[in-house]
Design a protein around this motif. Structure first.
Motif, PDB file in Angstrom:
ATOM      1  N   UNK A 112     -28.815 103.750 -27.223  1.00 21.25           N
ATOM      2  CA  UNK A 112     -27.602 102.983 -27.304  1.00 21.25           C
ATOM      3  C   UNK A 112     -28.025 101.544 -28.257  1.00 21.25           C
ATOM      4  N   UNK A 113     -27.029 101.213 -29.056  1.00 27.16           N
ATOM      5  CA  UNK A 113     -27.202 100.167 -29.848  1.00 27.16           C
ATOM      6  C   UNK A 113     -26.104  99.474 -30.088  1.00 27.16           C
ATOM      7  N   UNK A 114     -26.136  97.939 -30.309  1.00 29.90           N
ATOM      8  CA  UNK A 114     -24.935  97.328 -30.597  1.00 29.90           C
ATOM      9  C   UNK A 114     -24.827  97.160 -31.934  1.00 29.90           C
ATOM     10  N   UNK A 115     -23.765  96.640 -32.426  1.00 33.57           N
ATOM     11  CA  UNK A 115     -23.297  96.691 -34.004  1.00 33.57           C
ATOM     12  C   UNK A 115     -24.224  95.760 -34.654  1.00 33.57           C
ATOM     13  N   UNK A 116     -24.635  94.704 -34.153  1.00 33.47           N
ATOM     14  CA  UNK A 116     -25.750  93.757 -34.941  1.00 33.47           C
ATOM     15  C   UNK A 116     -26.846  94.828 -35.075  1.00 33.47           C
ATOM     16  N   UNK A 117     -27.484  95.569 -33.833  1.00 32.13           N
ATOM     17  CA  UNK A 117     -28.727  96.139 -34.088  1.00 32.13           C
ATOM     18  C   UNK A 117     -28.452  97.208 -35.059  1.00 32.13           C
ATOM     19  N   UNK A 118     -27.454  97.928 -35.018  1.00 29.66           N
ATOM     20  CA  UNK A 118     -27.194  98.860 -36.388  1.00 29.66           C
ATOM     21  C   UNK A 118     -27.170  98.410 -37.292  1.00 29.66           C
ATOM     22  N   UNK A 119     -26.485  97.348 -37.990  1.00 27.46           N
ATOM     23  CA  UNK A 119     -26.444  96.606 -38.870  1.00 27.46           C
ATOM     24  C   UNK A 119     -28.124  96.327 -39.642  1.00 27.46           C
ATOM     25  N   UNK A 120     -28.712  95.526 -38.530  1.00 28.10           N
ATOM     26  CA  UNK A 120     -30.041  95.251 -39.076  1.00 28.10           C
ATOM     27  C   UNK A 120     -30.923  96.439 -39.191  1.00 28.10           C
ATOM     28  N   UNK A 121     -30.863  97.711 -38.373  1.00 27.68           N
ATOM     29  CA  UNK A 121     -31.660  98.556 -38.820  1.00 27.68           C
ATOM     30  C   UNK A 121     -31.396  99.235 -40.113  1.00 27.68           C
ATOM     31  N   UNK A 122     -30.274  99.419 -40.369  1.00 32.65           N
ATOM     32  CA  UNK A 122     -29.797 100.235 -41.676  1.00 32.65           C
ATOM     33  C   UNK A 122     -29.678  98.961 -42.666  1.00 32.65           C
ATOM     34  N   UNK A 123     -29.744  97.711 -42.553  1.00 29.37           N
ATOM     35  CA  UNK A 123     -29.866  96.901 -43.666  1.00 29.37           C
ATOM     36  C   UNK A 123     -28.625  96.851 -44.255  1.00 29.37           C
ATOM     37  N   UNK A 124     -27.592  96.664 -43.542  1.00 26.01           N
ATOM     38  CA  UNK A 124     -25.912  96.743 -44.010  1.00 26.01           C
ATOM     39  C   UNK A 124     -25.314  95.391 -43.409  1.00 26.01           C
ATOM     40  N   UNK A 125     -24.324  94.847 -44.010  1.00 24.19           N
ATOM     41  CA  UNK A 125     -23.481  94.059 -43.452  1.00 24.19           C
ATOM     42  C   UNK A 125     -22.588  94.413 -42.248  1.00 24.19           C
ATOM     43  N   UNK A 126     -22.521  93.725 -41.300  1.00 26.12           N
ATOM     44  CA  UNK A 126     -21.967  94.080 -39.919  1.00 26.12           C
ATOM     45  C   UNK A 126     -20.617  94.690 -40.287  1.00 26.12           C
ATOM     46  N   UNK A 127     -19.822  93.992 -41.187  1.00 28.10           N
ATOM     47  CA  UNK A 127     -18.567  94.444 -41.491  1.00 28.10           C
ATOM     48  C   UNK A 127     -18.484  95.700 -42.024  1.00 28.10           C
ATOM     49  N   UNK A 128     -19.480  96.177 -42.870  1.00 30.61           N
ATOM     50  CA  UNK A 128     -19.775  97.467 -43.302  1.00 30.61           C
ATOM     51  C   UNK A 128     -19.835  98.528 -42.439  1.00 30.61           C
TER      52      UNK A 128
END
Length: 264
Positions: free
Chosen positions: A20-36
């Motif tokens: 389970x992951x939040x949007x911010x966690x996913x963005x950080x792990x993938x090194x992408x912008x949260x909007x993307x």
């Protein structure tokens, strides 16, 4: 590589590992912008590939991934061919039998390959046992993985160190290569508490009509039954040879798939 598809797969892989992951966690792990990430997540939600928890708002894998997994298992010839042989092998040896394949992808953060169990025959008379289909284990840390890596040079990890699962895990790539050479000579791989404490195992490669290794079948052994009876190891080799023959292999063990030579 299609960028959007790559990012979607990376999101699914991240959720597979973290649950389970939040949007911010996913963005950080993938090194992408949260909007993307949000745009891709919304698409995956619409297709049922991921789901969002109402209370926390975090994301997890969705039910559609289970449907895809079941279809994969139903169409995997190695699994269908191995099931009756695994039942017989478990009855003859008295231990559980696993069949596994290499996972196709490589995690960007983990250069090693993993194996996934695609069939599991429980230990005869062992009482209630967990179904192990779907379990993922680092290939270098288990007998099943070593049986696969030994005959597929392209799958060998290109890294200076390997993940440690226990104090017995082989973490030196050079030592792993030496062990894989012994596996090729013997046609059988072993593990001793390298992935899970208290768990031992042996495995043999399975080939198909192409002559290449397509999977491995192995015995799961407790400490009380280790070292394994040589007759059980012989039965394992015979089983791997029989499954390979049914898959069209002309000989066993399989041929080694060589890594392409580096360009000058």
């Amino acid at each position: 590589m299609i960028q959007s598809v790559d990012r979607a797969v990376r999101i699914l892989t991240a959720l597979q590992g973290a649950r389970r992951m939040g949007l911010g966690e996913l963005a950080t792990q993938l090194e992408l912008a949260p909007s993307t990430v949000h745009g891709i997540v919304r698409t995956l939600l619409d297709h049922g590939m991921i789901a969002q928890e109402r209370d926390s708002g975090r994301y997890r894998l969705g039910p559609a991934t289970l449907r895809l997994g079941n279809v994969y298992l139903d169409t995997l010839e190695l699994r269908s061919r191995s099931v009756p042989w695994a039942e017989d092998l478990a009855a003859r040896t008295g231990v559980a039998v696993r069949t596994a394949v290499l996972l196709a992808g490589v995690d960007r953060d983990l250069p090693e390959r993993d194996v996934i169990v695609v069939a599991h025959e429980p230990r005869p008379g062992g009482g209630r046992q967990m179904n192990e289909v779907g379990i993922v284990v680092p290939a270098h840390a288990c007998a099943l993985g070593k049986a696969l890596l030994a005959f597929d040079d392209t799958a060998l990890p290109e890294t200076d160190t390997l993940r440690s699962m226990t104090g017995e895990t082989i973490t030196d790539p050079a030592r792993l290569r030496d062990e894989l050479a012994a596996v090729r000579a013997a046609g059988i791989a072993t593990e001793a508490e390298e992935a899970v404490l208290g768990e031992y195992g042996v495995a043999a490669p399975v080939g198909d009509h192409s002559g290449a290794v397509v999977g491995a079948i192995g015995l799961v052994v407790t400490q009380a039954d280790w070292p394994l009876d040589p007759a059980a190891a012989d039965a394992l080799r015979a089983t791997a040879r029989s499954i390979s023959r049914e898959l069209g292999a002309a000989s066993w063990p399989p041929a080694v798939t060589e890594r392409p030579a580096a360009s000058a």
